[in-house]
Write an enzyme that holds these catalytic residues in place. Structure first.
Site, short mmCIF file in Angstrom:
data_model
loop_
_atom_site.label_atom_id
_atom_site.label_comp_id
_atom_site.label_asym_id
_atom_site.label_seq_id
_atom_site.Cartn_x
_atom_site.Cartn_y
_atom_site.Cartn_z
N GLU A 174 0.86 -1.21 0.00
CA GLU A 174 0.00 0.00 0.00
C GLU A 174 0.89 1.25 0.00
OE1 GLU A 174 -3.70 0.90 -0.69
OE2 GLU A 174 -3.47 -1.08 0.20
N ASN A 220 -7.48 3.78 -5.22
CA ASN A 220 -7.55 2.36 -5.60
C ASN A 220 -6.53 2.02 -6.68
OD1 ASN A 220 -9.73 1.46 -3.90
ND2 ASN A 220 -10.98 2.87 -5.09
N HIS A 227 -7.86 -6.74 -6.24
CA HIS A 227 -9.15 -7.25 -5.74
C HIS A 227 -9.55 -8.52 -6.47
CE1 HIS A 227 -10.35 -3.09 -3.98
NE2 HIS A 227 -9.75 -3.83 -3.08
N1 GLY Z 1 -9.02 2.61 0.76
C1 GLY Z 1 -9.49 3.53 -0.20
C2 GLY Z 1 -10.23 4.69 0.38
O1 GLY Z 1 -10.16 4.91 1.58
O2 GLY Z 1 -10.89 5.40 -0.34
#
Ligand code: GLY
Length: 334
Positions: A174, A220, A227
């Site tokens: 991330e 995203n 996903h």
């Molecule tokens: N994890 C993506 C968002 O918080 O929009």
């Protein structure tokens, strides 16, 4: 210690990042709170002291407990204890705990204050920031939820030392994403500042589009393929590992579409490799199944929609042809 503000007008809040910041809990609770429901998981071993009467509510480990039954159990526990809207929930844990406790806080008495003490790298730079809360249904992940911003977020870097190495590395996937969302030379920063910078980037996106009407979808980046890999459930990949593959795939897709050059693709590969994360499709992958799942992604607006890098930075690009997806798969095969 680093302090980052998520600027949302009257609902603005601070994220504190640094060693030992969990000990600032009493100072960041909203004024007037009389007692605190601490939501956490068994065996986490992260102590917090709100300096007020508290009761601890534990929830199960694992995605199967991220459901409405857990939210109901929490809310019933809150009611039996007599928690009121003048009190607060404090969630201590990773993204699963903050998502579930945040949702319980959003709906209990139509909303009580919640503070997150995030205990994972992934949680600190994503789940705890921006107000998305929710649980899964048998029909899909995160299908029931609410936007409910916390009152404060504590990201205690001391706690990260206790994380299992693979879980920590998953957080790095991330983190890699933020390099391409304006993070630039994130690698040059010490960890504490790097986490703070990721939060700052996310805060800026959330402030511009809290309810994901458009721009928030850039968060995203790398997630459409990730996903799909996770949804099929067939591959042994942590979320951040799947995101790392998804980032390289998104770069190759952008290259096939002529949106970025080879050097930019190489930059994606360099960042992912520097975090010791995978960049190739698992060997036994079913590409047609992945394309089918990606077509059903809830972020897909018309046809196949991807978040892609390009001359104007990372943005949402609709109308991607299936043939192009297969060309990009070829470039990341193992
Ligand atoms: N994890 C993506 C968002 O918080 O929009």
């Amino acid at each position: 210690m680093q302090r980052v503000t998520v600027p949302l007008g009257e609902r603005s809040y601070d994220a504190l990042v640094g060693p030992g910041v969990r000990h600032h809990l009493a100072q960041v609770l909203p004024r007037g709170v009389r007692r605190v429901a601490v939501v956490t998981q068994e065996g986490l071993g992260v102590d917090v002291d709100p300096g007020l009467p508290r009761r601890v509510f534990t929830i199960g480990q694992g995605e199967e407990h991220k459901d409405l039954a857990t939210v109901e159990a929490l809310c019933r526990g809150f009611a039996q204890w007599g928690l009121t809207r003048a009190d607060a929930v404090v969630a201590v844990g990773g993204g699963m705990v903050t998502d579930v406790a945040g949702f319980a806080a959003a709906v209990y008495h139509r909303g009580v204050a919640v503070v997150y003490v995030s205990t994972t790298l992934l949680g600190m730079i994503d789940a705890a920031i921006g107000g998305k809360t929710g649980v899964n249904l048998p029909e899909g992940k995160n299908l029931v939820g609410a936007f409910w911003q916390p009152s404060a977020v504590l990201c205690d870097t001391e706690v990260l030392a206790t994380m299992a190495p693979r879980e920590y590395r998953s957080g790095l996937g991330e983190l890699a994403k933020y390099h391409f969302l304006g993070g630039g030379e994130l690698d040059a920063l010490p960890l504490e500042e790097r986490i703070a910078r990721c939060i700052e980037i996310k805060a800026e996106v959330v402030a511009a589009d809290e309810r994901e009407g458009g721009r928030r979808a850039v968060l995203n980046y790398g997630h459409t393929l990730a996903h799909a890999l996770e949804t099929t459930g067939a591959y042994d990949l942590r979320h951040g590992e799947a995101v790392a593959i998804g980032l390289v795939y998104a770069a190759e897709l952008a290259r096939v579409l002529g949106r970025i050059d080879d050097a930019r693709v190489a930059e994606h590969r360099r960042v992912v490799a520097a975090y010791d994360l995978p960049s190739a499709l698992p060997a036994d992958v079913d590409r047609d199944e992945l394309v089918a799942v990606m077509g059903r992604d809830k972020k897909a607006l018309t046809g196949l929609t991807f978040v892609l890098d390009g001359p104007h930075g990372v943005e949402v690009v609709p109308g991607i042809e299936r043939e192009v997806l297969h060309q990009a798969f070829e470039r990341i095969r193992s």
